[in-house]
Scaffold this motif. Structure first.
Motif, PDB file in Angstrom:
ATOM      1  N   MET A   1      33.010  47.770  21.644  1.00 21.62           N
ATOM      2  CA  MET A   1      32.618  46.461  22.134  1.00 21.62           C
ATOM      3  C   MET A   1      32.430  46.463  23.648  1.00 21.62           C
ATOM      4  N   GLN A   2      33.195  47.298  24.340  1.00 24.62           N
ATOM      5  CA  GLN A   2      33.059  47.405  25.791  1.00 24.62           C
ATOM      6  C   GLN A   2      31.652  47.848  26.146  1.00 24.62           C
ATOM      7  N   ASP A   3      31.097  48.753  25.323  1.00 24.55           N
ATOM      8  CA  ASP A   3      29.756  49.259  25.551  1.00 24.55           C
ATOM      9  C   ASP A   3      28.732  48.126  25.499  1.00 24.55           C
ATOM     10  N   ILE A   4      28.883  47.219  24.546  1.00 26.42           N
ATOM     11  CA  ILE A   4      27.973  46.081  24.419  1.00 26.42           C
ATOM     12  C   ILE A   4      28.105  45.184  25.637  1.00 26.42           C
ATOM     13  N   THR A   5      29.339  44.945  26.069  1.00 22.23           N
ATOM     14  CA  THR A   5      29.571  44.097  27.240  1.00 22.23           C
ATOM     15  C   THR A   5      28.875  44.678  28.467  1.00 22.23           C
ATOM     16  N   GLN A   6      28.985  45.987  28.651  1.00 25.30           N
ATOM     17  CA  GLN A   6      28.327  46.630  29.788  1.00 25.30           C
ATOM     18  C   GLN A   6      26.805  46.505  29.692  1.00 25.30           C
ATOM     19  N   ARG A   7      26.288  46.677  28.513  1.00 24.83           N
ATOM     20  CA  ARG A   7      24.840  46.549  28.322  1.00 24.83           C
ATOM     21  C   ARG A   7      24.378  45.112  28.543  1.00 24.83           C
ATOM     22  N   LEU A   8      25.191  44.131  28.118  1.00 25.30           N
ATOM     23  CA  LEU A   8      24.845  42.730  28.357  1.00 25.30           C
ATOM     24  C   LEU A   8      24.775  42.436  29.855  1.00 25.30           C
ATOM     25  N   LYS A   9      25.711  42.994  30.603  1.00 21.97           N
ATOM     26  CA  LYS A   9      25.703  42.801  32.062  1.00 21.97           C
ATOM     27  C   LYS A   9      24.471  43.459  32.685  1.00 21.97           C
ATOM     28  N   ALA A  10      24.130  44.648  32.211  1.00 19.71           N
ATOM     29  CA  ALA A  10      22.943  45.329  32.728  1.00 19.71           C
ATOM     30  C   ALA A  10      21.680  44.537  32.384  1.00 19.71           C
TER      31      ALA A  10
END
Length: 186
Positions: A1-10
């Motif tokens: 889920m952290q990966d999705i959060t990082q991608r959402l920020k990007a």
């Protein structure tokens, strides 16, 4: 889920590829939401599940639209549910610009029954208008309805997105249902 959060920020910073990756990772969740929305609207929209997901993605990815930041997966899915509802309402309104429906069928705010019972265009618009009225009175109650009824999120997920206790979400759901029932029947 952290990966999705990082991608959402990007994606919020303008990285189109990151946005595409988010949709790819959450595609099954978006299709589930779209199926739920399509069951509720019946055959009125002339869209299928895939077309609804893609239409929502086009709206989310529109560079002319306001920048949207989603802190996590749940916020993204909650926003996607609202966008799906808007797509369906826009299509229904466009169809009704040419003709007006007649008669009323069963209208329910029970999430289990809503999955089984397609609603008429007029009913869907009435729910939408009542929800808009509710948002004017209490925006959080309207958010709870959108996330639970339209997106199918669990109460604990809604509580996390809104930053309130799960019991608060349960009370809000009860209040919202009473308000909407009164608006729709009155």
């Amino acid at each position: 889920m952290q990966d999705i959060t990082q991608r959402l920020k990007a994606a919020a910073q303008g990285d189109r590829a990151a946005g595409d990756e988010v949709v790819a990772l959450l595609y099954d969740d978006l299709r589930r939401q779209a199926r739920r929305q399509m069951r509720q609207s019946g055959k009125m929209t002339l869209l299928n599940t895939t077309a609804l997901v893609h239409e929502v993605w086009l709206r989310l990815a529109d560079p002319r639209g306001p920048g949207r930041e989603f802190p996590d997966r749940r916020h993204f899915l909650a926003y996607a549910a609202r966008a799906m509802r808007t797509v369906v309402i826009d299509l229904i309104r466009a169809r009704q610009a040419d003709k007006r429906g007649a008669g009323l069928d069963l209208l329910t705010l029970d999430t289990a029954l809503a999955e089984e019972t397609p609603q008429r265009e007029d009913d869907i618009l009435r729910v939408h208008e009542a929800l808009e009225e509710l948002a004017q009175c209490d925006p959080r109650l309207a958010q709870v309805v959108e996330m639970r009824y339209f997106a199918g999120l669990a109460e604990r997920d809604i509580a996390e997105v809104l930053g309130v206790a799960e019991r608060t979400v349960q009370r809000d759901w009860q209040k919202a249902r009473l308000f909407l029932a009164e608006s729709l029947c009155g």
